[in-house]
Scaffold this motif. Sequence first.
Motif, PDB file in Angstrom:
ATOM      1  N   ILE A 280       0.835  -1.214   0.000  1.00 35.98           N
ATOM      2  CA  ILE A 280       0.000   0.000   0.000  1.00 35.98           C
ATOM      3  C   ILE A 280       0.862   1.253   0.000  1.00 35.98           C
ATOM      4  CG2 ILE A 280      -1.666   1.321   1.371  1.00 35.98           C
ATOM      5  CD1 ILE A 280      -2.854  -1.447   2.233  1.00 35.98           C
ATOM      6  N   TRP A 281       1.878   1.317   0.872  1.00 37.40           N
ATOM      7  CA  TRP A 281       2.760   2.484   0.921  1.00 37.40           C
ATOM      8  C   TRP A 281       3.437   2.741  -0.426  1.00 37.40           C
ATOM      9  CZ3 TRP A 281       4.690   0.534   6.212  1.00 37.40           C
ATOM     10  CH2 TRP A 281       4.077   1.268   7.255  1.00 37.40           C
ATOM     11  N   SER A 282       3.798   1.653  -1.122  1.00 38.38           N
ATOM     12  CA  SER A 282       4.517   1.795  -2.397  1.00 38.38           C
ATOM     13  C   SER A 282       3.562   1.936  -3.582  1.00 38.38           C
ATOM     14  CB  SER A 282       5.435   0.587  -2.612  1.00 38.38           C
ATOM     15  OG  SER A 282       4.679  -0.584  -2.884  1.00 38.38           O
ATOM     16  N   ASN A 283       2.256   1.997  -3.307  1.00 36.37           N
ATOM     17  CA  ASN A 283       1.225   2.087  -4.348  1.00 36.37           C
ATOM     18  C   ASN A 283       1.303   0.926  -5.333  1.00 36.37           C
ATOM     19  OD1 ASN A 283      -1.093   3.549  -5.290  1.00 36.37           O
ATOM     20  ND2 ASN A 283       0.103   4.248  -7.048  1.00 36.37           N
ATOM     21  N   GLY A 284       1.660  -0.250  -4.795  1.00 37.46           N
ATOM     22  CA  GLY A 284       1.696  -1.447  -5.624  1.00 37.46           C
ATOM     23  C   GLY A 284       3.013  -1.685  -6.325  1.00 37.46           C
ATOM     24  N   LYS A 285       3.993  -0.788  -6.137  1.00 34.30           N
ATOM     25  CA  LYS A 285       5.318  -1.024  -6.734  1.00 34.30           C
ATOM     26  C   LYS A 285       5.930  -2.292  -6.151  1.00 34.30           C
ATOM     27  CE  LYS A 285      10.006   0.882  -6.781  1.00 34.30           C
ATOM     28  NZ  LYS A 285      10.894   1.941  -6.244  1.00 34.30           N
ATOM     29  N   TYR A 286       5.851  -2.425  -4.834  1.00 36.22           N
ATOM     30  CA  TYR A 286       6.265  -3.651  -4.154  1.00 36.22           C
ATOM     31  C   TYR A 286       5.024  -4.491  -3.915  1.00 36.22           C
ATOM     32  CZ  TYR A 286      10.716  -1.256  -3.149  1.00 36.22           C
ATOM     33  OH  TYR A 286      11.918  -0.593  -3.239  1.00 36.22           O
ATOM     34  N   LYS A 287       5.142  -5.796  -4.123  1.00 36.37           N
ATOM     35  CA  LYS A 287       3.974  -6.671  -4.088  1.00 36.37           C
ATOM     36  C   LYS A 287       4.005  -7.610  -2.883  1.00 36.37           C
ATOM     37  CE  LYS A 287       2.477  -5.478  -8.319  1.00 36.37           C
ATOM     38  NZ  LYS A 287       3.485  -4.495  -8.704  1.00 36.37           N
ATOM     39  N   SER A 288       2.906  -7.659  -2.148  1.00 36.89           N
ATOM     40  CA  SER A 288       2.760  -8.728  -1.153  1.00 36.89           C
ATOM     41  C   SER A 288       2.206  -9.936  -1.900  1.00 36.89           C
ATOM     42  CB  SER A 288       1.840  -8.298   0.001  1.00 36.89           C
ATOM     43  OG  SER A 288       0.494  -8.472  -0.279  1.00 36.89           O
ATOM     44  N   ILE A 289       3.009 -10.971  -1.980  1.00 36.20           N
ATOM     45  CA  ILE A 289       2.754 -12.088  -2.885  1.00 36.20           C
ATOM     46  C   ILE A 289       2.117 -13.260  -2.138  1.00 36.20           C
ATOM     47  CG2 ILE A 289       3.865 -13.760  -4.426  1.00 36.20           C
ATOM     48  CD1 ILE A 289       3.837 -10.919  -5.514  1.00 36.20           C
ATOM     49  N   GLU A 290       1.200 -13.926  -2.826  1.00 32.28           N
ATOM     50  CA  GLU A 290       0.609 -15.142  -2.266  1.00 32.28           C
ATOM     51  C   GLU A 290       1.672 -16.220  -2.062  1.00 32.28           C
ATOM     52  OE1 GLU A 290      -3.388 -16.635  -3.652  1.00 32.28           O
ATOM     53  OE2 GLU A 290      -2.882 -15.227  -5.259  1.00 32.28           O
ATOM     54  N   HIS A 291       1.553 -16.905  -0.965  1.00 34.58           N
ATOM     55  CA  HIS A 291       2.415 -18.057  -0.712  1.00 34.58           C
ATOM     56  C   HIS A 291       1.616 -19.086   0.079  1.00 34.58           C
ATOM     57  CE1 HIS A 291       2.924 -15.026   2.451  1.00 34.58           C
ATOM     58  NE2 HIS A 291       3.219 -15.995   3.301  1.00 34.58           N
ATOM     59  N   ARG A 292       2.123 -20.312   0.112  1.00 36.54           N
ATOM     60  CA  ARG A 292       1.426 -21.397   0.793  1.00 36.54           C
ATOM     61  C   ARG A 292       2.456 -22.439   1.222  1.00 36.54           C
ATOM     62  NH1 ARG A 292      -1.496 -24.566  -4.335  1.00 36.54           N
ATOM     63  NH2 ARG A 292       0.405 -25.567  -5.141  1.00 36.54           N
ATOM     64  N   ALA A 293       2.001 -23.419   1.979  1.00 39.35           N
ATOM     65  CA  ALA A 293       2.866 -24.536   2.367  1.00 39.35           C
ATOM     66  C   ALA A 293       2.188 -25.833   1.959  1.00 39.35           C
ATOM     67  CB  ALA A 293       3.128 -24.531   3.867  1.00 39.35           C
ATOM     68  N   VAL A 294       2.929 -26.674   1.229  1.00 39.86           N
ATOM     69  CA  VAL A 294       2.420 -27.990   0.850  1.00 39.86           C
ATOM     70  C   VAL A 294       2.943 -29.029   1.840  1.00 39.86           C
ATOM     71  CG1 VAL A 294       2.199 -27.395  -1.584  1.00 39.86           C
ATOM     72  CG2 VAL A 294       4.341 -28.369  -0.750  1.00 39.86           C
ATOM     73  N   THR A 295       2.331 -30.197   1.813  1.00 35.56           N
ATOM     74  CA  THR A 295       2.716 -31.283   2.713  1.00 35.56           C
ATOM     75  C   THR A 295       3.484 -32.349   1.934  1.00 35.56           C
ATOM     76  OG1 THR A 295       0.707 -32.553   2.304  1.00 35.56           O
ATOM     77  CG2 THR A 295       0.612 -30.907   4.069  1.00 35.56           C
ATOM     78  N   ASN A 296       4.029 -33.310   2.649  1.00 34.75           N
ATOM     79  CA  ASN A 296       4.577 -34.490   1.979  1.00 34.75           C
ATOM     80  C   ASN A 296       4.250 -35.735   2.790  1.00 34.75           C
ATOM     81  OD1 ASN A 296       6.966 -35.349   3.684  1.00 34.75           O
ATOM     82  ND2 ASN A 296       7.530 -33.221   3.280  1.00 34.75           N
ATOM     83  N   GLU A 297       4.442 -36.867   2.191  1.00 31.27           N
ATOM     84  CA  GLU A 297       3.985 -38.117   2.803  1.00 31.27           C
ATOM     85  C   GLU A 297       4.865 -38.616   3.931  1.00 31.27           C
ATOM     86  OE1 GLU A 297       2.043 -41.202   0.244  1.00 31.27           O
ATOM     87  OE2 GLU A 297       3.038 -40.078  -1.358  1.00 31.27           O
ATOM     88  N   SER A 298       6.116 -38.251   3.924  1.00 30.25           N
ATOM     89  CA  SER A 298       7.046 -38.916   4.838  1.00 30.25           C
ATOM     90  C   SER A 298       7.592 -38.057   5.964  1.00 30.25           C
ATOM     91  CB  SER A 298       8.233 -39.487   4.047  1.00 30.25           C
ATOM     92  OG  SER A 298       8.891 -38.445   3.344  1.00 30.25           O
ATOM     93  N   LYS A 299       7.605 -36.735   5.789  1.00 34.57           N
ATOM     94  CA  LYS A 299       8.275 -35.890   6.778  1.00 34.57           C
ATOM     95  C   LYS A 299       7.358 -34.805   7.318  1.00 34.57           C
ATOM     96  CE  LYS A 299      13.045 -36.171   5.018  1.00 34.57           C
ATOM     97  NZ  LYS A 299      14.162 -35.381   4.447  1.00 34.57           N
ATOM     98  N   ALA A 300       7.487 -34.549   8.613  1.00 38.37           N
ATOM     99  CA  ALA A 300       6.889 -33.349   9.183  1.00 38.37           C
ATOM    100  C   ALA A 300       7.772 -32.163   8.803  1.00 38.37           C
ATOM    101  CB  ALA A 300       6.788 -33.467  10.693  1.00 38.37           C
ATOM    102  N   ARG A 301       7.183 -30.976   8.760  1.00 38.33           N
ATOM    103  CA  ARG A 301       7.953 -29.766   8.457  1.00 38.33           C
ATOM    104  C   ARG A 301       7.564 -28.672   9.435  1.00 38.33           C
ATOM    105  NH1 ARG A 301       6.668 -25.135   5.447  1.00 38.33           N
ATOM    106  NH2 ARG A 301       8.494 -23.964   4.743  1.00 38.33           N
ATOM    107  N   MET A 302       8.564 -27.935   9.896  1.00 42.05           N
ATOM    108  CA  MET A 302       8.307 -26.792  10.764  1.00 42.05           C
ATOM    109  C   MET A 302       8.827 -25.531  10.084  1.00 42.05           C
ATOM    110  SD  MET A 302       9.153 -28.416  14.511  1.00 42.05           S
ATOM    111  CE  MET A 302       8.504 -26.981  15.349  1.00 42.05           C
ATOM    112  N   SER A 303       8.165 -24.410  10.358  1.00 48.82           N
ATOM    113  CA  SER A 303       8.638 -23.112   9.878  1.00 48.82           C
ATOM    114  C   SER A 303       8.375 -22.079  10.960  1.00 48.82           C
ATOM    115  CB  SER A 303       7.956 -22.728   8.563  1.00 48.82           C
ATOM    116  OG  SER A 303       6.557 -22.588   8.738  1.00 48.82           O
ATOM    117  N   TYR A 304       9.105 -20.959  10.872  1.00 49.56           N
ATOM    118  CA  TYR A 304       9.134 -19.985  11.965  1.00 49.56           C
ATOM    119  C   TYR A 304       8.984 -18.600  11.350  1.00 49.56           C
ATOM    120  CZ  TYR A 304      11.522 -24.183  13.585  1.00 49.56           C
ATOM    121  OH  TYR A 304      11.847 -25.504  13.860  1.00 49.56           O
ATOM    122  N   ALA A 305       7.765 -18.071  11.378  1.00 48.32           N
ATOM    123  CA  ALA A 305       7.458 -16.808  10.706  1.00 48.32           C
ATOM    124  C   ALA A 305       7.357 -15.682  11.735  1.00 48.32           C
ATOM    125  CB  ALA A 305       6.154 -16.920   9.931  1.00 48.32           C
ATOM    126  N   SER A 306       8.171 -14.637  11.542  1.00 47.72           N
ATOM    127  CA  SER A 306       8.111 -13.442  12.384  1.00 47.72           C
ATOM    128  C   SER A 306       7.499 -12.316  11.560  1.00 47.72           C
ATOM    129  CB  SER A 306       9.510 -13.048  12.860  1.00 47.72           C
ATOM    130  OG  SER A 306      10.081 -14.074  13.640  1.00 47.72           O
TER     131      SER A 306
END
Length: 363
Positions: A280-306
């Motif tokens: 918003i501050w950049s009037n769309g020059k900088y983009k907040s982009i969609e992201h997601r997390a997928v799963t897998n069959e064998s491993k748990a995954r951890m992530s740490y978002a600040s």
Amino acid sequence: MSSLDMASLPVEPNVQELVRSNPLKIPEKYLLKNIDQQDKPKSIANTSHDFSSDDIPIIDFSLLSSGHAEELNKLDLACKEWGFFQLVNHGVAREVLQGMKDGSAKFFELPLEEKNKISMSTAKGTREGYGQASVATEEQTLDWSDALVLNLYPSQIRNLEYWPTTPRGFKEAIEAYASEVKRVGEEILRSLSLTMGMEKDVLLGLHQDLAAALRINYIPPCSMPDKVLGLSAHADAGTITVLMQEDNVIGLQIRNQGQWVSVKPIPNSFVVNVGDALEIWSNGKYKSIEHRAVTNESKARMSYASFIFPHVDVEIEPFDHILESSGTIQMYKKVKYGDYLIQCLKRKMEGKEHTQNAKLGST
């Protein structure tokens, strides 16, 4: 106002317990419905070959913090073209990063009754604590993940009743990690002020008593990884997000030019992304982009978002000098950031809906 003071509906049992009790069963409320073929979760090997992790910009923090012109230009391009970058040479000690990972792993291995001592409380109207952090309605498709969510800064808004007392030393590990991420985040804001054509401390001034929150995601293995998401596609409501991934489990995907690109972790690095406030501050020059997390069959995954947020009383709208220098029309309404955040937290984090609603002409 806390950055996390909206209620979340309770979810029982949690995903980790579902997998423990029957790893082959996926309850209906977690299964994706009416999803486009291009958005269907795919194994890492089957994601788009037009873009890859190698294309995602890498920024050297040590150069950035010294005002290196070429690195500032790389930051500007990364925020315009990707909305994401990997940050290396950030100076956070490996012991601090590993302490956070070790403590989190031990916390999620605790018995459910122990974790539930700090469970998210709908009665108290908070999203802090342990549970599923984004459950807004009974009808929504649920994410295949559990979370620990904490307010970090300013220190006076911490609800210490939600900070884990076990395993031993975990609280101190969180504190050490949070302090270092705050340092890194503040320096990124200074650099972004420069790339946006302002004095170095302008953005920091809009983050008085810098607000930050932490979300530790635990995504268990899933027997049907093409039918669920660990975290649904969304953009972040803050200014920037500083994410630590596991070194050996790929799960984060970002949307670039309509395609999902898997982000291969660089050991001891951070992934940083643009949030809605910066868009918003950049009037769309900088983009907040969609992201997601997928799963897998064998491993748990951890992530740490600040998540780093503007001050709740700050009014955000495109900066005048950006409109004047680019000759573009103002795309976003003026809004008090606290009001914007409340609207975001009332609904499940999903796509780019929030910034679309912030645009002039939207209803």
